[in-house]
Design a protein around this motif. Structure first.
Motif, mmCIF file in Angstrom:
data_model
loop_
_atom_site.group_PDB
_atom_site.id
_atom_site.type_symbol
_atom_site.label_atom_id
_atom_site.label_comp_id
_atom_site.label_asym_id
_atom_site.label_seq_id
_atom_site.Cartn_x
_atom_site.Cartn_y
_atom_site.Cartn_z
ATOM 1 N N ILE A 224 0.825 -1.107 -0.099
ATOM 2 C CA ILE A 224 0.225 0.042 -0.118
ATOM 3 C C ILE A 224 0.835 1.065 -0.103
ATOM 4 O O ILE A 224 2.045 1.143 0.792
ATOM 5 N N PHE A 225 0.712 2.237 -0.568
ATOM 6 C CA PHE A 225 1.365 3.489 -0.876
ATOM 7 C C PHE A 225 0.650 4.777 -1.030
ATOM 8 O O PHE A 225 -0.543 4.717 -1.591
ATOM 9 N N LYS A 226 0.858 5.672 -0.716
ATOM 10 C CA LYS A 226 0.322 6.987 -0.819
ATOM 11 C C LYS A 226 0.622 7.543 -2.087
ATOM 12 O O LYS A 226 1.819 7.577 -2.694
ATOM 13 N N PHE A 227 -0.503 7.738 -3.269
ATOM 14 C CA PHE A 227 -0.115 8.161 -4.640
ATOM 15 C C PHE A 227 -0.190 9.480 -4.940
ATOM 16 O O PHE A 227 -0.453 10.290 -4.138
ATOM 17 N N SER A 228 0.363 9.772 -5.952
ATOM 18 C CA SER A 228 0.517 11.176 -6.584
ATOM 19 C C SER A 228 -0.137 10.968 -8.011
ATOM 20 O O SER A 228 -0.258 9.971 -8.496
ATOM 21 N N GLU A 229 -0.585 12.129 -8.562
ATOM 22 C CA GLU A 229 -1.286 12.071 -9.576
ATOM 23 C C GLU A 229 -0.844 13.401 -10.486
ATOM 24 O O GLU A 229 -0.536 14.150 -10.045
ATOM 25 N N LYS A 230 -0.934 12.783 -12.082
ATOM 26 C CA LYS A 230 -0.866 13.925 -12.704
ATOM 27 C C LYS A 230 -1.640 13.750 -14.175
ATOM 28 O O LYS A 230 -1.883 12.639 -14.451
ATOM 29 N N VAL A 231 -1.901 14.744 -14.732
ATOM 30 C CA VAL A 231 -2.697 14.768 -16.112
ATOM 31 C C VAL A 231 -1.954 15.306 -17.233
ATOM 32 O O VAL A 231 -1.146 16.127 -17.053
ATOM 33 N N PHE A 232 -2.097 14.196 -18.268
ATOM 34 C CA PHE A 232 -1.137 14.499 -19.481
ATOM 35 C C PHE A 232 -2.095 14.826 -20.668
ATOM 36 O O PHE A 232 -3.326 14.139 -20.755
ATOM 37 N N LYS A 233 -1.782 15.751 -21.511
ATOM 38 C CA LYS A 233 -2.464 16.256 -22.616
ATOM 39 C C LYS A 233 -1.887 15.333 -23.768
ATOM 40 O O LYS A 233 -0.707 15.349 -24.087
ATOM 41 N N VAL A 234 -2.809 14.527 -24.516
ATOM 42 C CA VAL A 234 -2.269 13.517 -25.597
ATOM 43 C C VAL A 234 -3.148 13.906 -26.768
ATOM 44 O O VAL A 234 -4.550 13.777 -26.833
ATOM 45 N N PRO A 235 -2.590 14.010 -27.753
ATOM 46 C CA PRO A 235 -3.405 14.199 -29.129
ATOM 47 C C PRO A 235 -4.122 12.986 -29.547
ATOM 48 O O PRO A 235 -3.554 11.890 -29.103
ATOM 49 N N VAL A 236 -5.091 13.021 -30.117
ATOM 50 C CA VAL A 236 -6.025 12.227 -30.653
ATOM 51 C C VAL A 236 -5.596 11.495 -32.080
ATOM 52 O O VAL A 236 -5.485 12.549 -32.877
ATOM 53 N N GLU A 237 -5.337 10.211 -32.307
ATOM 54 C CA GLU A 237 -4.946 9.758 -33.433
ATOM 55 C C GLU A 237 -6.026 9.074 -33.859
ATOM 56 O O GLU A 237 -6.634 8.135 -33.412
ATOM 57 N N VAL A 238 -6.645 9.401 -35.234
ATOM 58 C CA VAL A 238 -7.676 8.554 -35.793
ATOM 59 C C VAL A 238 -7.030 7.768 -36.949
ATOM 60 O O VAL A 238 -6.295 7.903 -37.720
ATOM 61 N N VAL A 239 -7.629 6.409 -36.730
ATOM 62 C CA VAL A 239 -6.845 5.460 -37.673
ATOM 63 C C VAL A 239 -7.899 4.834 -38.514
ATOM 64 O O VAL A 239 -9.224 5.010 -38.144
ATOM 65 N N ASN A 240 -7.618 4.177 -39.630
ATOM 66 C CA ASN A 240 -8.470 3.247 -40.361
ATOM 67 C C ASN A 240 -9.346 4.426 -41.210
ATOM 68 O O ASN A 240 -10.760 4.284 -41.475
ATOM 69 N N VAL A 241 -8.865 5.692 -41.712
ATOM 70 C CA VAL A 241 -9.506 6.619 -42.530
ATOM 71 C C VAL A 241 -9.455 6.498 -43.739
ATOM 72 O O VAL A 241 -8.427 6.162 -44.449
ATOM 73 N N PRO A 242 -10.611 6.441 -44.467
ATOM 74 C CA PRO A 242 -10.303 5.994 -46.139
ATOM 75 C C PRO A 242 -9.545 7.302 -46.810
ATOM 76 O O PRO A 242 -9.299 8.207 -46.388
ATOM 77 N N GLU A 243 -8.855 6.414 -47.812
ATOM 78 C CA GLU A 243 -7.733 7.141 -48.490
ATOM 79 C C GLU A 243 -8.642 8.731 -49.300
ATOM 80 O O GLU A 243 -9.750 8.254 -49.802
ATOM 81 N N GLY A 244 -8.040 9.836 -49.154
ATOM 82 C CA GLY A 244 -8.496 10.810 -49.852
ATOM 83 C C GLY A 244 -9.575 11.861 -49.034
ATOM 84 O O GLY A 244 -9.975 12.576 -49.417
ATOM 85 N N VAL A 245 -9.613 11.190 -47.663
ATOM 86 C CA VAL A 245 -10.485 11.910 -46.662
ATOM 87 C C VAL A 245 -9.462 12.412 -45.512
ATOM 88 O O VAL A 245 -8.818 11.700 -44.890
ATOM 89 N N GLY A 246 -9.641 13.517 -45.117
ATOM 90 C CA GLY A 246 -9.081 14.222 -43.896
ATOM 91 C C GLY A 246 -9.995 14.137 -42.743
ATOM 92 O O GLY A 246 -11.356 14.018 -43.180
ATOM 93 N N ILE A 247 -9.587 14.090 -41.561
ATOM 94 C CA ILE A 247 -10.483 14.060 -40.488
ATOM 95 C C ILE A 247 -10.062 15.041 -39.439
ATOM 96 O O ILE A 247 -8.852 15.096 -39.112
#
Length: 318
Positions: A224-247
């Motif tokens: 058992i331990f006393k925890f620390s916490e932190k929030v990270f900002k992470v970019p969203v990666e969109v996968v399996n997007v059809p060719e010729g289409v941006g999102i």
């Protein structure tokens, strides 16, 4: 005066006579104890070293009659009550379905348990027969009945452990077939802030009279331990997007909450996380919401959570 003296002398003679009589009787008794005698005795039998895979149900004899030869001294020391002798079943023999111990085998075992000054003149010559029930082994998981409530701002390092986490039972098939696991005693630990090390009794079924267990206790352990916490900002990666289409997603960056030891939190960076949205998972192409998934995260922290589970998006023709 003379009469008194005579009476005193007579009493002294009587006392001397009694002393000599006692001494001669004692000498005769000791002399006879040194002589050799034969006597009958009955031994109770204890059957030991039963094979692990067998349960002894019944035996053909519980006691045995013997004729012994020894000095009177030995018989006096031997006593008059029934003696218990051990017949070792590790020397068990089998013929067909029958288990037995031959007279010559158990006679030599009994002779080895007697004083070297006592000789067996004669003994029952019956073969000892045994009725056994076969025993089976089964490995069962230990089922913890444990509730651990952590104090605020405390975490458990991974999960608690049980040692051992399974036990072996041995017994008749009719008994152990009913078992699917062995539960521990109930343990409730409120407001926990310290490491845990508790010995727990197992709730062994009392009605299984012929079943044996490899363990009767297990040890519960947790860090058992006393925890620390932190929030990270992470970019969203969109996968399996059809060719010729941006999102483009809204938001394009999401928050990831981490809780763990301070030393582990300090070593993390945004690059340790990957958040993806799978465009091919859309069932209705008219929708504009994608589910988020954390596809990469560090193992060094205990809790990693996405603060947003979905993002909206728009498509852009390229």
């Amino acid at each position: 005066m003379i009469d008194i003296i005579k009476k005193g002398l007579n009493k002294r003679k009587v006392k001397l006579f009694l002393v000599f009589l006692l001494c001669s009787g004692l000498a005769w008794f000791i002399s006879n104890l040194g002589e050799q005698y034969t006597n009958n005795a009955t031994f109770d039998i204890y059957y030991g070293s039963t094979p692990d895979s067998l349960l002894l149900n019944s035996v053909s004899k519980r006691n045995i009659k013997v004729r012994l030869r020894a000095s009177g001294f030995q018989f006096l020391m031997f006593g008059f009550k029934n003696k218990t002798v051990v017949v070792d079943l590790s020397q068990l023999e089998k013929k067909g379905p029958k288990y037995f111990v031959s007279p010559s085998t158990y006679r030599s075992q009994i002779e080895n348990q007697l004083s070297k000054f006592i000789r067996v003149e004669d003994m029952d010559r019956d073969t000892l027969f045994f009725n056994f029930q076969r025993l089976y082994k089964k490995k069962l998981p230990v089922l913890p009945k444990v509730t651990i409530d952590l104090e605020q701002n405390y975490l458990m390092d991974n999960n608690y452990t049980l040692l051992p986490d399974s036990i072996t039972v041995m017994g008749p098939k009719s008994e152990i077939d009913t078992l699917t696991g062995i539960a521990t005693q109930t343990l409730v630990l409120p407001h926990t802030t310290n490491d845990i090390s508790e010995k727990l009794k197992l709730n062994l079924p009392p009605n299984l009279k012929n079943t044996k267990y490899s363990h009767h206790n297990v040890t519960l352990s947790a860090k058992i331990f006393k925890f620390s916490e932190k929030v990270f900002k992470v970019p969203v990666e969109v996968v399996n997007v059809p060719e010729g289409v941006g999102i483009r997603t809204f938001p394009e960056i999401v928050s990831v909450l981490c809780r763990g030891r301070l030393s582990a939190i300090k070593e993390l960076a945004e690059s340790d996380f990957v958040v993806t949205a799978n465009y091919s998972s859309l069932r209705d192409k008219n929708e504009n919401v994608l589910d988020l998934k954390l596809t990469k995260k560090p193992d060094s922290v205990n809790v990693v959570q996405l603060r947003e589970n979905k993002v909206e998006f728009i498509l852009k023709r390229q």
